[in-house]
Design an enzyme around this catalytic site. Sequence first.
Site, short mmCIF file in Angstrom:
data_model
loop_
_atom_site.label_atom_id
_atom_site.label_comp_id
_atom_site.label_asym_id
_atom_site.label_seq_id
_atom_site.Cartn_x
_atom_site.Cartn_y
_atom_site.Cartn_z
N GLU A 67 0.82 -1.21 0.00
CA GLU A 67 0.00 0.00 0.00
C GLU A 67 0.85 1.26 0.00
O GLU A 67 1.91 1.31 0.65
CB GLU A 67 -0.93 0.02 1.22
CG GLU A 67 -2.10 -0.92 1.04
CD GLU A 67 -3.03 -0.96 2.24
OE1 GLU A 67 -4.22 -1.19 2.04
OE2 GLU A 67 -2.57 -0.76 3.38
N CYS A 71 3.35 8.47 0.69
CA CYS A 71 3.86 7.65 1.79
C CYS A 71 4.00 6.23 1.23
O CYS A 71 3.00 5.63 0.83
CB CYS A 71 2.86 7.70 2.95
SG CYS A 71 3.33 6.67 4.33
N CYS A 129 5.31 -6.24 8.58
CA CYS A 129 6.45 -5.70 9.33
C CYS A 129 6.80 -6.65 10.46
O CYS A 129 5.92 -7.29 11.02
CB CYS A 129 6.08 -4.32 9.90
SG CYS A 129 7.46 -3.51 10.72
N CYS A 151 5.02 -3.35 16.67
CA CYS A 151 4.57 -2.26 17.54
C CYS A 151 3.09 -2.51 17.88
O CYS A 151 2.28 -2.79 16.99
CB CYS A 151 4.73 -0.91 16.85
SG CYS A 151 6.43 -0.59 16.35
N CYS A 204 0.01 -0.70 16.06
CA CYS A 204 0.04 -0.58 14.60
C CYS A 204 -0.58 -1.82 13.95
O CYS A 204 -0.19 -2.95 14.25
CB CYS A 204 1.50 -0.43 14.16
SG CYS A 204 1.74 -0.55 12.39
N CYS A 262 -1.82 7.00 9.72
CA CYS A 262 -0.68 6.35 10.37
C CYS A 262 -1.11 5.11 11.15
O CYS A 262 -2.04 5.17 11.94
CB CYS A 262 -0.03 7.31 11.36
SG CYS A 262 0.75 8.66 10.57
FE1 SF4 Z 1 6.33 -1.76 11.70
FE2 SF4 Z 1 4.03 -0.56 12.33
FE3 SF4 Z 1 6.11 -0.46 14.04
FE4 SF4 Z 1 6.18 0.93 11.70
S1 SF4 Z 1 4.78 1.27 13.44
S2 SF4 Z 1 7.83 -0.33 12.59
S3 SF4 Z 1 5.05 -0.51 10.33
S4 SF4 Z 1 5.00 -2.31 13.41
#
Ligand code: SF4
Length: 325
Positions: free
Chosen positions: A80, A93, A100, A104, A107, A318
Site C-alpha cells: 500500500e 507515503c 512488518c 509495535c 500498529c 498512520c
Molecule cells: Fe512496523 Fe508498524 Fe512499528 Fe512501523 S509502526 S515499525 S510498520 S510495526
Amino acid sequence: MTLAQLQELCAGLGFPRFTAKQICDWLYRKRVDSIDAMTNLSLAQRARLNEIAYIGRETPVRCQCSTDGTKKYLFEPGIEAVFIPDDDRATLCVSCQRGCKMGCRFCVTGQQGFHGHLSAGDILNQLFSIPEFDQLTNVVFMGMGEPMDNLDAVLDACSVLTSDWGLGWSPKRITVSTVGIIPGLKRFLDESQCHLAVSLHNAVPQERLLMMPVQKAFPLSEVLALLRKYDWSGQRRLSFEYTMFRGINDDLAHAQKLVDTLNGLDCRVNLIRFHESPEAPYKTSMPSTILAFQNYLNGHGVICTLRASRGQDIDAACGLLAGKN
Ligand code: SF4
C-alpha cells in the site's frame, strides 16, 4: 536498478559502458514502460535486454479516495501507498516491506506480521505507476515496514530518486522513518542525506518496551547516543514521531521526560493523533491534552507540531495500513 548495477549488467552483456546511462535516462527521466521504447539502443541490444530483463511497472489494483483528497493505492501483492495532497505539497507515503517484523502494539501493520521485503523496484513502482507522479513534491518512507530492516532496497530507491542519473531530487524531499534499528540506522546516516524520522512514542524506557518490542534490542538511549554523533544543524533534518495515546503517554510528566531525554538535540517532535482500530488496545488522546503536551514542549525549547490526520476514513492514516484487498 542503480547506475552502478546497470553498468554491471551492461558489462556482462558486452554493451558499451555508456549504454547504462542511456537506460537510466529511459527508465527514470522518460519513464518508459517497455524496453522496446528505448530507441537509441540498437535492435539487437533491445532484443538481448528483453531476454533477461523487464521493467517492473505494475499499476495499482485498487484506489480508495478519502473525503479529504487522500488516496490509498493497493498494489499486488498487498503493498500500500498513500497519496496525500496538501496546499503546496503532494506527498506519497510508501511501503518498504509487506507487513512488518517490528510488532509495535499500536500498529495494524505490525499486528499482521511480516510477509516479505520489497525490492527497490517495488518501492519505486509505488511512485512511478500512480497518476499523480508528476505532482509529487515529497516522499516519506512511513508506510508498511521498517526501512532499516530492508536498507539495501531503501537506499537504492533513494539513490534513484536523488542522483543526477535518476530523478535528480533533492534529498530534502525524502524522509525515511525508523523505530531505531541501530546497525541499519548507522549505515543510513553515513550513506544518505535524506531526512530522518525516529518513532519514539514514549520516553520512559519500561513503558516504551510495552509498546515497541524493538526497545529491548535497541534501547532509545543508544539510538539517541548514535544520533548525537551526527550534525543536525544543516540541511538534513531529524524529527521524532510521538503518537498520543490517552492515559498512556500523554500527560505533562511524559512531556517533561521527553524534553529531558532529547536534552538539547537539534530536532523537532511531530505529535500524531492515534487512529483507533479494533486490533489495538489504545485510545486517542483528548484534543486539549494534545494541545497542552504540544505547548509544554514548545515552551521548553523543543519545536513541536501536530501532524494533521489524513485519510482516516479509508484506513490510510498512520498505523492503519494492512494491505487488505
Ligand atoms: Fe512496523 Fe508498524 Fe512499528 Fe512501523 S509502526 S515499525 S510498520 S510495526
